[in-house]
Design an enzyme around this catalytic site. Structure first.
Site, PDB file in Angstrom:
ATOM      1  N   SER A  22       0.814  -1.227   0.000  1.00 49.33           N
ATOM      2  CA  SER A  22       0.000   0.000   0.000  1.00 49.33           C
ATOM      3  C   SER A  22       0.842   1.270   0.000  1.00 49.33           C
ATOM      4  O   SER A  22       0.481   2.272   0.621  1.00 49.33           O
ATOM      5  CB  SER A  22      -0.969   0.017   1.200  1.00 49.33           C
ATOM      6  OG  SER A  22      -1.806  -1.113   1.184  1.00 49.33           O
ATOM      7  N   ILE A  57      -0.620   4.673  -8.099  1.00 48.25           N
ATOM      8  CA  ILE A  57      -0.610   6.123  -8.327  1.00 48.25           C
ATOM      9  C   ILE A  57       0.713   6.547  -8.952  1.00 48.25           C
ATOM     10  O   ILE A  57       0.751   7.396  -9.851  1.00 48.25           O
ATOM     11  CB  ILE A  57      -0.846   6.882  -7.007  1.00 48.25           C
ATOM     12  CG1 ILE A  57      -2.234   6.567  -6.441  1.00 48.25           C
ATOM     13  CG2 ILE A  57      -0.684   8.381  -7.214  1.00 48.25           C
ATOM     14  CD1 ILE A  57      -3.373   7.050  -7.305  1.00 48.25           C
ATOM     15  N   GLU A  87       4.303 -15.103  -3.223  1.00 48.23           N
ATOM     16  CA  GLU A  87       3.322 -15.038  -4.309  1.00 48.23           C
ATOM     17  C   GLU A  87       3.851 -14.322  -5.546  1.00 48.23           C
ATOM     18  O   GLU A  87       3.435 -14.608  -6.670  1.00 48.23           O
ATOM     19  CB  GLU A  87       2.044 -14.326  -3.837  1.00 48.23           C
ATOM     20  CG  GLU A  87       1.299 -15.037  -2.720  1.00 48.23           C
ATOM     21  CD  GLU A  87       1.761 -14.616  -1.343  1.00 48.23           C
ATOM     22  OE1 GLU A  87       1.118 -15.014  -0.362  1.00 48.23           O
ATOM     23  OE2 GLU A  87       2.768 -13.891  -1.252  1.00 48.23           O
ATOM     24  N   THR A 117      17.191   4.843   6.070  1.00 52.02           N
ATOM     25  CA  THR A 117      17.333   4.262   4.728  1.00 52.02           C
ATOM     26  C   THR A 117      17.541   2.752   4.746  1.00 52.02           C
ATOM     27  O   THR A 117      17.514   2.121   3.691  1.00 52.02           O
ATOM     28  CB  THR A 117      18.530   4.905   4.000  1.00 52.02           C
ATOM     29  OG1 THR A 117      19.749   4.562   4.691  1.00 52.02           O
ATOM     30  CG2 THR A 117      18.395   6.416   3.955  1.00 52.02           C
ATOM     31  N   GLY A 121     -23.584  -2.650  -4.778  1.00 52.80           N
ATOM     32  CA  GLY A 121     -23.298  -3.587  -3.704  1.00 52.80           C
ATOM     33  C   GLY A 121     -24.047  -4.880  -3.944  1.00 52.80           C
ATOM     34  O   GLY A 121     -24.819  -4.999  -4.898  1.00 52.80           O
ATOM     35  N   CYS A 158     -26.540   1.553  -9.588  1.00 51.97           N
ATOM     36  CA  CYS A 158     -26.665   0.092  -9.635  1.00 51.97           C
ATOM     37  C   CYS A 158     -27.651  -0.386  -8.561  1.00 51.97           C
ATOM     38  O   CYS A 158     -28.857  -0.197  -8.699  1.00 51.97           O
ATOM     39  CB  CYS A 158     -25.293  -0.555  -9.500  1.00 51.97           C
ATOM     40  SG  CYS A 158     -25.275  -2.300  -9.994  1.00 51.97           S
ATOM     41  N   GLN A 169     -31.966   0.079  -7.841  1.00 54.29           N
ATOM     42  CA  GLN A 169     -32.911  -1.000  -7.552  1.00 54.29           C
ATOM     43  C   GLN A 169     -33.625  -0.772  -6.224  1.00 54.29           C
ATOM     44  O   GLN A 169     -34.843  -0.952  -6.113  1.00 54.29           O
ATOM     45  CB  GLN A 169     -32.171  -2.333  -7.550  1.00 54.29           C
ATOM     46  CG  GLN A 169     -31.556  -2.693  -8.906  1.00 54.29           C
ATOM     47  CD  GLN A 169     -30.695  -3.941  -8.858  1.00 54.29           C
ATOM     48  OE1 GLN A 169     -30.580  -4.585  -7.819  1.00 54.29           O
ATOM     49  NE2 GLN A 169     -30.080  -4.283  -9.988  1.00 54.29           N
ATOM     50  N   ARG A 187     -26.244  -8.367 -11.807  1.00 56.17           N
ATOM     51  CA  ARG A 187     -26.864  -9.663 -12.076  1.00 56.17           C
ATOM     52  C   ARG A 187     -28.388  -9.575 -12.004  1.00 56.17           C
ATOM     53  O   ARG A 187     -29.089 -10.456 -12.481  1.00 56.17           O
ATOM     54  CB  ARG A 187     -26.361 -10.694 -11.058  1.00 56.17           C
ATOM     55  CG  ARG A 187     -26.587 -12.137 -11.438  1.00 56.17           C
ATOM     56  CD  ARG A 187     -26.143 -13.081 -10.322  1.00 56.17           C
ATOM     57  NE  ARG A 187     -24.759 -12.890  -9.942  1.00 56.17           N
ATOM     58  CZ  ARG A 187     -23.714 -13.392 -10.610  1.00 56.17           C
ATOM     59  NH1 ARG A 187     -23.927 -14.097 -11.706  1.00 56.17           N
ATOM     60  NH2 ARG A 187     -22.484 -13.174 -10.179  1.00 56.17           N
ATOM     61  N   HIS A 235     -22.680   2.231 -14.037  1.00 57.25           N
ATOM     62  CA  HIS A 235     -21.692   2.815 -13.119  1.00 57.25           C
ATOM     63  C   HIS A 235     -21.004   4.016 -13.780  1.00 57.25           C
ATOM     64  O   HIS A 235     -19.927   3.870 -14.368  1.00 57.25           O
ATOM     65  CB  HIS A 235     -20.650   1.769 -12.731  1.00 57.25           C
ATOM     66  CG  HIS A 235     -21.162   0.711 -11.820  1.00 57.25           C
ATOM     67  ND1 HIS A 235     -21.039   0.779 -10.446  1.00 57.25           N
ATOM     68  CD2 HIS A 235     -21.823  -0.447 -12.084  1.00 57.25           C
ATOM     69  CE1 HIS A 235     -21.593  -0.296  -9.906  1.00 57.25           C
ATOM     70  NE2 HIS A 235     -22.076  -1.056 -10.878  1.00 57.25           N
ATOM     71  N   GLU A 288     -19.360   6.332 -12.456  1.00 58.24           N
ATOM     72  CA  GLU A 288     -18.101   6.704 -11.794  1.00 58.24           C
ATOM     73  C   GLU A 288     -16.881   6.199 -12.547  1.00 58.24           C
ATOM     74  O   GLU A 288     -15.792   6.779 -12.442  1.00 58.24           O
ATOM     75  CB  GLU A 288     -18.081   6.186 -10.346  1.00 58.24           C
ATOM     76  CG  GLU A 288     -17.971   4.678 -10.180  1.00 58.24           C
ATOM     77  CD  GLU A 288     -19.302   3.957 -10.122  1.00 58.24           C
ATOM     78  OE1 GLU A 288     -19.357   2.838  -9.570  1.00 58.24           O
ATOM     79  OE2 GLU A 288     -20.295   4.508 -10.640  1.00 58.24           O
TER      80      GLU A 288
END
Length: 545
Positions: A15, A20, A149, A188, A352, A379, A383, A471, A516, A518
């Site tokens: 993180s 960015i 990983e 450092t 959601g 979304c 509904q 969905r 969506h 956004e």
């Protein structure tokens, strides 16, 4: 066309903001008239993030072609003016799935399938496939150097320098340089150890980007350069700032792009970052401050609503309004705790899944509708707005979604009938599911807007194209009674007549959409729906002072 690759890894902790940093560097290089693309490699076993909880992973960013991808692709699109595709993001799970399918078909002619060369070759093939139309390819490797990983990805990018030539590859390592307040010193050593780990894998970084609470001074950068075997000019200080849109200028001021262009021997014009200057100016200069409440269930991790929050900020830039975003857990509203909604100038309910927190969202919509507070539903937010109107205005108390109650008597929201795996009314039972991943209505879909509607006015065109991820849809057979009561459908899909936009005319601003918006908002242009929502919220504040 010569292709140059910039691989970005992270060290010390996760993180740190590799996404960015990659997007900002891409923006600078794009401003130098270079053809850029950015790829995100994710080292988890999921095939894609589509089925990962937003609380664990953050939002799922949907591309035009319907890929469910990492939220960093949203940053890439917003920063470099380039639409991402399914090629721009892949995972360990996706790579293994591809290799295993080939093995089952017999494509490997009886070979023993191993991480090297089969997995690493598949990774390299995917990178090369995505870089077909670009001459600068930035590749962000997720995770932290030292994690087990990430090893196949790191080995693959090490091999690429051998395959295409070291002169065509730059390795950038982003590390944490902690500031110890009690000692008043920058340390450092973590960076030195992180670089040693990278060297043990066979990768010598060419550039170090040092994330720190404060500017890393020259004498500390010289120390890092000495012990990490890089030039001092290639040690970049990336101090914490209060806006991600300041990062391109911060990197440009340290001539990171010049260093890269000189390394690749590129003769290109200087970068003009005027558009970023304008964004920063708009962010700092505003005439009003409003409070927008995002009512959701994933608020423990704000990144779950990353694109929504950015789109609200962009709309604020266009209106000269500072948007104070409050994340509100919908379950806190369930006991009619309207006190937490009283100071809001606008209410937004984003997408959601599942029934947790639905009662609080219904109550929030009712509060917005009855108290004439601007409401924007996205979304699931559309509904639920229909369900609330059906229950409390039309009087159909049984109205519900089969997502929340598979046996409800008035399923105004129901499964999309023509989607794969959606045939069962008991879809929510695990045993009735075939696949959850990749089976929703995804990606860009055309929508026709009604004449004289607010949405038609805002878009200023009849046909729009927006991105979807759902969905469930409105049940057209049961919606006529609701529409007759005043909830207008002002946008429908051209293909299947799906309800895409609803508006309430006897309200200052009440609009909800199935798609969506956004995902297509940018700091330069915003999005018409968000811009007008914030404009209306600004008017609401003036009217209620």
């Amino acid at each position: 066309m010569t292709k140059n690759y910039i691989f970005i890894t992270g060290g010390v902790v996760s993180s740190l903001g590799k996404g960015i940093a990659a997007a900002s560097l891409g923006a600078i290089l794009k401003a130098r008239n270079l053809n850029i693309t950015i790829i995100k490699l994710d080292p988890y076993i999921n095939v894609d993030p589509g089925t990962i909880s937003p609380i664990q992973h953050g939002e799922v960013f949907v591309t035009e072609d319907g890929a469910e991808t990492d939220l960093d692709l949203g940053h890439y699109e917003r920063f470099i003016h380039t639409k991402m595709t399914f090629l721009n993001n892949f995972t360990t799970g996706g790579v293994y799935s591809q290799v295993l399918k080939k093995e089952r078909r017999g494509d490997y002619l009886g070979a023993t399938i191993q991480v090297i060369p089969h997995i690493t070759n598949a990774i390299k093939e995917r990178i090369i496939l995505c870089s077909k139309n670009s001459n600068i390819i930035l590749v962000e490797i997720g995770g932290t150097v030292g994690d087990i990983e990430s090893l196949p990805f790191l080995e693959a990018i090490r091999q690429m320098a051998v395959d295409i030539g070291r002169k065509n590859v730059i390795y950038i390592h982003l590390t944490l340089v902690p500031y110890i307040a009690t000692a008043g010193e920058i340390k450092t050593k973590p960076t030195q150890h992180s670089v040693k780990q990278l060297l043990s894998i066979g990768i010598q970084p060419d550039i170090l980007i040092c994330r720190s609470e404060k500017t890393v001074p020259l004498h500390e950068r010289k120390k890092i350069a000495l012990f990490c075997n890089v030039p001092v000019d290639a040690v970049i200080s990336l101090k914490d700032v209060n806006s991600i849109y300041k990062i391109p200028k911060l990197l440009k001021n340290q001539k990171l792009d010049d260093y890269i262009c000189n390394y690749f021997k590129l003769n290109v014009p200087e970068a003009d970052l005027q558009e970023w200057e304008e964004v920063i100016y708009a962010e700092k200069n505003f005439n009003n401050t409003i409070v927008i409440g995002i009512i959701g269930k994933y608020i423990k991790l704000p990144d779950a609503y990353k694109s929504v929050m950015e789109a609200l900020k962009h709309a604020g830039f266009k209106n000269k309004i500072k948007v104070d975003i409050q994340l509100i857990n919908s379950q806190e509203v369930e006991n009619k705790n309207f006190q937490i909604l009283k100071n809001l100038n606008g209410i937004l309910i984003p997408g959601g899944f599942g029934d947790r927190g639905i009662v609080g969202k219904l109550l929030s919509i009712q509060y917005a509708r009855e108290n004439h507070i601007p409401y924007f539903g996205i979304c699931l937010g559309m509904q639920i707005a229909i369900i609330e109107f059906a229950q409390n205005v039309v009087g159909i108390k049984e109205a519900n979604s089969t997502e929340f109650d598979p046996q409800c008597k008035y399923p105004i929201i129901d499964l999309i009938k023509n989607r794969p795996n959606n045939s069962s009314k008991n879809y929510n039972k695990i045993e009735n599911r075939i696949n959850l991943g990749g089976t929703m209505r995804l990606g860009s879909q055309p929508c026709k807007l009604s004449a004289n509607s607010l949405s038609r006015k805002l878009y200023n065109q009849e046909i729009i194209i927006e991105r979807h991820r759902h969905r469930y849809e409105v049940n057209n057979l049961l919606f006529k009674k609701i529409e007759a009561a005043g909830l207008q459908v002002t946008g429908r899909s051209q293909k299947n007549n799906v309800v895409e936009i609803i508006e309430l005319s006897n309200h200052p601003w009440f609009l909800a959409c199935q798609f969506h918006p956004e995902f297509t908002s940018t700091p330069r242009d915003g999005h018409p729906l968000f811009i007008d929502f914030i404009k209306s919220a600004g008017k609401h504040k003036k009217n209620f002072i």
